[in-house]
Design a protein around this motif. Sequence first.
Motif, mmCIF file in Angstrom:
data_model
loop_
_atom_site.group_PDB
_atom_site.id
_atom_site.type_symbol
_atom_site.label_atom_id
_atom_site.label_comp_id
_atom_site.label_asym_id
_atom_site.label_seq_id
_atom_site.Cartn_x
_atom_site.Cartn_y
_atom_site.Cartn_z
ATOM 1 N N ASN A 80 39.821 -10.303 37.087
ATOM 2 C CA ASN A 80 40.728 -9.580 37.746
ATOM 3 C C ASN A 80 40.514 -8.103 37.994
ATOM 4 O OD1 ASN A 80 40.513 -8.732 34.993
ATOM 5 N ND2 ASN A 80 42.768 -8.762 34.594
ATOM 6 N N GLU A 81 39.077 -8.182 38.051
ATOM 7 C CA GLU A 81 38.610 -6.792 38.642
ATOM 8 C C GLU A 81 38.128 -6.492 39.901
ATOM 9 O OE1 GLU A 81 35.824 -5.438 35.635
ATOM 10 O OE2 GLU A 81 37.151 -5.784 33.960
ATOM 11 N N PHE A 82 37.915 -5.404 40.628
ATOM 12 C CA PHE A 82 37.442 -5.278 41.955
ATOM 13 C C PHE A 82 36.028 -4.831 41.763
ATOM 14 C CE2 PHE A 82 41.947 -5.160 42.276
ATOM 15 C CZ PHE A 82 42.481 -6.092 43.450
ATOM 16 N N LEU A 83 35.231 -5.078 42.889
ATOM 17 C CA LEU A 83 34.206 -4.447 43.006
ATOM 18 C C LEU A 83 33.818 -3.806 44.569
ATOM 19 C CD1 LEU A 83 31.071 -3.684 42.189
ATOM 20 C CD2 LEU A 83 30.222 -5.992 42.742
ATOM 21 N N ILE A 84 33.442 -2.746 44.460
ATOM 22 C CA ILE A 84 33.309 -2.357 45.983
ATOM 23 C C ILE A 84 31.707 -2.157 46.216
ATOM 24 C CG2 ILE A 84 33.463 -0.233 47.871
ATOM 25 C CD1 ILE A 84 36.195 0.187 46.286
ATOM 26 N N VAL A 85 30.866 -2.774 47.107
ATOM 27 C CA VAL A 85 29.398 -2.620 47.519
ATOM 28 C C VAL A 85 29.169 -1.753 48.624
ATOM 29 C CG1 VAL A 85 27.211 -3.648 47.779
ATOM 30 C CG2 VAL A 85 28.896 -4.941 46.107
ATOM 31 N N THR A 86 28.676 -0.582 48.096
ATOM 32 C CA THR A 86 28.642 0.367 49.206
ATOM 33 C C THR A 86 27.545 1.543 48.853
ATOM 34 O OG1 THR A 86 29.695 1.842 50.813
ATOM 35 C CG2 THR A 86 30.504 2.113 48.631
ATOM 36 N N VAL A 87 27.205 2.364 49.715
ATOM 37 C CA VAL A 87 26.321 3.422 49.477
ATOM 38 C C VAL A 87 27.036 4.497 48.702
ATOM 39 C CG1 VAL A 87 25.107 2.848 51.720
ATOM 40 C CG2 VAL A 87 26.766 4.706 51.763
ATOM 41 N N ALA A 88 26.031 5.251 48.176
ATOM 42 C CA ALA A 88 26.703 6.284 47.304
ATOM 43 C C ALA A 88 27.376 7.371 48.194
ATOM 44 C CB ALA A 88 25.640 7.052 46.634
ATOM 45 N N ASP A 89 28.397 7.928 47.471
ATOM 46 C CA ASP A 89 29.319 8.824 47.899
ATOM 47 C C ASP A 89 29.870 8.714 49.328
ATOM 48 O OD1 ASP A 89 28.260 10.602 46.088
ATOM 49 O OD2 ASP A 89 26.729 11.323 46.967
ATOM 50 N N ASP A 90 30.332 7.386 49.503
ATOM 51 C CA ASP A 90 30.883 6.708 50.693
ATOM 52 C C ASP A 90 32.496 6.983 50.318
ATOM 53 O OD1 ASP A 90 32.073 5.119 52.644
ATOM 54 O OD2 ASP A 90 32.218 3.211 51.706
ATOM 55 N N LEU A 91 32.863 7.871 51.275
ATOM 56 C CA LEU A 91 34.480 8.273 51.213
ATOM 57 C C LEU A 91 35.383 7.209 51.308
ATOM 58 C CD1 LEU A 91 36.218 10.839 50.999
ATOM 59 C CD2 LEU A 91 36.146 10.949 53.366
ATOM 60 N N HIS A 92 35.221 6.270 51.840
ATOM 61 C CA HIS A 92 35.969 5.108 52.063
ATOM 62 C C HIS A 92 36.127 4.137 50.757
ATOM 63 C CE1 HIS A 92 35.784 5.623 56.345
ATOM 64 N NE2 HIS A 92 36.703 4.780 56.632
ATOM 65 N N GLY A 93 34.871 3.951 50.145
ATOM 66 C CA GLY A 93 34.736 3.251 48.904
ATOM 67 C C GLY A 93 35.469 3.926 47.792
ATOM 68 N N LEU A 94 35.019 5.588 47.650
ATOM 69 C CA LEU A 94 35.851 6.251 46.724
ATOM 70 C C LEU A 94 37.274 6.504 46.932
ATOM 71 C CD1 LEU A 94 32.994 9.163 46.734
ATOM 72 C CD2 LEU A 94 33.547 7.484 44.868
ATOM 73 N N SER A 95 37.867 6.318 48.125
ATOM 74 C CA SER A 95 39.214 6.467 47.979
ATOM 75 C C SER A 95 39.915 5.440 47.815
ATOM 76 C CB SER A 95 39.712 6.798 49.758
ATOM 77 O OG SER A 95 38.866 8.149 50.072
ATOM 78 N N VAL A 96 39.438 4.225 48.286
ATOM 79 C CA VAL A 96 40.127 2.921 47.746
ATOM 80 C C VAL A 96 39.750 2.817 46.146
ATOM 81 C CG1 VAL A 96 39.710 0.340 48.132
ATOM 82 C CG2 VAL A 96 39.776 1.845 50.164
ATOM 83 N N GLN A 97 38.758 2.968 45.844
ATOM 84 C CA GLN A 97 38.766 2.859 44.216
ATOM 85 C C GLN A 97 39.819 3.743 43.540
ATOM 86 O OE1 GLN A 97 35.485 5.109 42.268
ATOM 87 N NE2 GLN A 97 35.055 3.358 41.141
ATOM 88 N N ALA A 98 40.002 4.852 44.065
ATOM 89 C CA ALA A 98 40.670 5.851 43.389
ATOM 90 C C ALA A 98 42.456 5.436 43.541
ATOM 91 C CB ALA A 98 40.972 7.262 44.029
#
Length: 342
Positions: free
Chosen positions: A2-20
């Motif tokens: 039931n967990e999510f994983l985002i595979v992306t490059v370091a400091d990717d604003l899209h990934g960080l925003s969705v994670q938050a």
Amino acid sequence: MNEFLIVTVADDLHGLSVQASLRRRKFECHILESDKLMGNEALTFSICDGQPAITKIRSSDGRIVDASSIGVIWWRRPKALQQLDGWSREPDHLGLINNDCTTTLIGSLQNSFLGKWISSPRATEFSSNKLNQLAAASRCGFRIPETLVTQVPAEVRSFYQRHAGRVIVKPVAGTPGPLLFTQFVQEAHLEATESIRVCPAIYQEFIPGTRHIRLNCFGEHSYAGLIESEALDWRPNLKVPIMRWGVPNSLHVRIRQVLDLLGLDMGIIDLKEMPSGEIVWLEVNPQGQFLFLEGLTGEPLTEHFSDYLIAEMDRLLGNSRADGTNAPQRDEIVSSESLRPY
């Protein structure tokens, strides 16, 4: 699971925003930095004697995560050159490091992850090819620009003359370096025969109009921005009128037909509205940028995308078998023939 994983490059604003956003809603969301695998003990894959494959990853915050705990993977930026940080820059060393890190990342998850991909590696790879996109859009009834992909100077000259010089050129795939903008073909370009021969490029008829549509399709919902610009390529200058644009249901249905044909769950689509009102398909980025539209239009695209990911997780968990396990949805290693749109 039931967990999510985002595979992306370091400091990717899209990934960080969705994670938050997901964490604010009390969901666990990890990020695997695809450009920081080297030297970080980031990946372990094991398999033996017909037993289920196991993949363990090190997340961006240093935690070890078993792929079996992941329900949804956002496959945002999986292919990336490694951050070397003082390591050897010998070409042979670089080739080995980059190829083996990327191949291990993709292969390990393809063979151990049983949840939902957004979108699957093979569909993402297949649909990233602009030729496949154009064929799929045309098959689904979209008007597309008349297109020539070639490195033959005589073919380019003939195409240029047939369209009275109103022809644009853009790269087939581009480079990971400088952004290459779409531009008009000039008479002087036709004389640069050696440059034309170097590699194929995409030549297309110019589509008139000033209304550019950036459409974000997240599963069963689409959100768009309208960009009013005289420029051929609007990306260099965002100081133009940009506003929310309501997506007609008939357009969303056609967009979904194209994405389904390509095997994509989501896509960021560029369209253009002609003076006649007809919508012309230009291209789709399977994992394109959308945050700039949120800032310019006020459309909460981060929250819309998070809603979409949560809905996919709910659907996955709701489809669990009675014994508490989930039906495998492994991205099976098969030929991309199964995704051919023609």
